[in-house]
Motif scaffolding. Structure first.
Motif, PDB file in Angstrom:
ATOM      1  N   LEU A  72     -81.531-102.107 -29.130  1.00 58.80           N
ATOM      2  CA  LEU A  72     -82.330-103.087 -29.858  1.00 58.80           C
ATOM      3  C   LEU A  72     -83.770-103.102 -29.339  1.00 58.80           C
ATOM      4  N   LEU A  73     -83.905-102.965 -28.014  1.00 60.61           N
ATOM      5  CA  LEU A  73     -85.235-102.951 -27.397  1.00 60.61           C
ATOM      6  C   LEU A  73     -86.056-101.740 -27.851  1.00 60.61           C
ATOM      7  N   ARG A  74     -85.404-100.583 -27.884  1.00 56.44           N
ATOM      8  CA  ARG A  74     -86.095 -99.353 -28.312  1.00 56.44           C
ATOM      9  C   ARG A  74     -86.494 -99.463 -29.787  1.00 56.44           C
ATOM     10  N   ALA A  79     -90.432-100.285 -34.168  1.00 54.80           N
ATOM     11  CA  ALA A  79     -90.857-101.173 -35.250  1.00 54.80           C
ATOM     12  C   ALA A  79     -92.353-101.477 -35.137  1.00 54.80           C
ATOM     13  N   ALA A  80     -92.806-101.755 -33.920  1.00 59.15           N
ATOM     14  CA  ALA A  80     -94.234-102.051 -33.719  1.00 59.15           C
ATOM     15  C   ALA A  80     -95.085-100.834 -34.053  1.00 59.15           C
ATOM     16  N   ALA A  86     -94.447-107.441 -34.408  1.00 51.59           N
ATOM     17  CA  ALA A  86     -94.101-107.459 -32.981  1.00 51.59           C
ATOM     18  C   ALA A  86     -92.796-108.231 -32.808  1.00 51.59           C
ATOM     19  N   TRP A  87     -91.774-107.541 -32.319  1.00 53.14           N
ATOM     20  CA  TRP A  87     -90.426-108.123 -32.220  1.00 53.14           C
ATOM     21  C   TRP A  87     -90.148-108.580 -30.789  1.00 53.14           C
ATOM     22  N   SER A 104     -95.087-110.054 -39.488  1.00 52.01           N
ATOM     23  CA  SER A 104     -94.269-109.284 -40.435  1.00 52.01           C
ATOM     24  C   SER A 104     -95.137-108.831 -41.613  1.00 52.01           C
ATOM     25  N   PRO A 105     -95.164-107.520 -41.887  1.00 51.67           N
ATOM     26  CA  PRO A 105     -95.955-107.049 -43.024  1.00 51.67           C
ATOM     27  C   PRO A 105     -95.356-107.503 -44.351  1.00 51.67           C
TER      28      PRO A 105
END
Ligand SMILES: [Zn+2]
Length: 160
Positions: A72-74, A79-80, A86-87, A104-105
């Motif tokens: 999930l971290l990776r 995603a960023a 930014a998660w 969120s775009p």
């Protein structure tokens, strides 16, 4: 790694194609539909994000780029890089997590909404739960930056 082949007009991560598209072009599809069908578009977008990102994550797993512990971290880092905001991940219990997404775009591209609109993130989080951890999960966006008075999108992941 994402590569930009300007000669061929192709952006890709190995064999997986990407395209840069304005988020208002993507999310604006909902505004082109009759009001009662916007939620059908968002649900379809969630399912498409789930099915296609599931295949991407399976590829990452096979190639050894993503391990189990940090999956999930990776994904949050990727995603960023891809402009998906930014998660920040919070583990709530062994079977539940909360993901906060700044910028969120999809919310930005949609504009004001009474209900949450970040369907692609919901789909990707469901795929992460399945491929990263082998679990089918229910993912809800509990509040969305598209909503009046909300700055950060919140997602609740509940594993079955
Ligand atoms: Zn949102």
């Amino acid at each position: 790694m994402i590569t930009h082949n300007k000669e061929e007009g192709v952006i890709a991560d190995d064999a997986i194609r990407y395209v840069l598209i304005r988020p208002d072009v993507l999310m604006g599809v909902a505004h082109q539909l009759p009001v009662d069908q916007a939620s059908i578009f968002l649900d379809a977008l969630e399912k498409s994000a789930f099915e296609n990102s599931r295949d991407s994550f399976a590829h990452y797993r096979r190639s050894g780029r993503f391990g189990y512990a940090d999956f999930l971290l990776r994904t949050a880092e990727v995603a960023a890089t891809l402009g998906w905001g930014a998660w920040t991940i919070h583990k709530i219990s062994p079977s539940a997590s909360r993901v906060e997404v700044r910028n969120s775009p999809f919310a930005a591209g949609f504009g004001r909404s009474e209900a949450p609109v970040c369907a692609p993130i919901r789909g990707v989080l469901r795929a992460i739960a399945l491929i990263g951890y082998g679990d089918s999960a229910a993912v809800r966006e509990t509040c969305c930056a598209s909503q009046e008075g909300v700055n950060v999108c919140h997602f609740h992941i509940q594993v079955d």
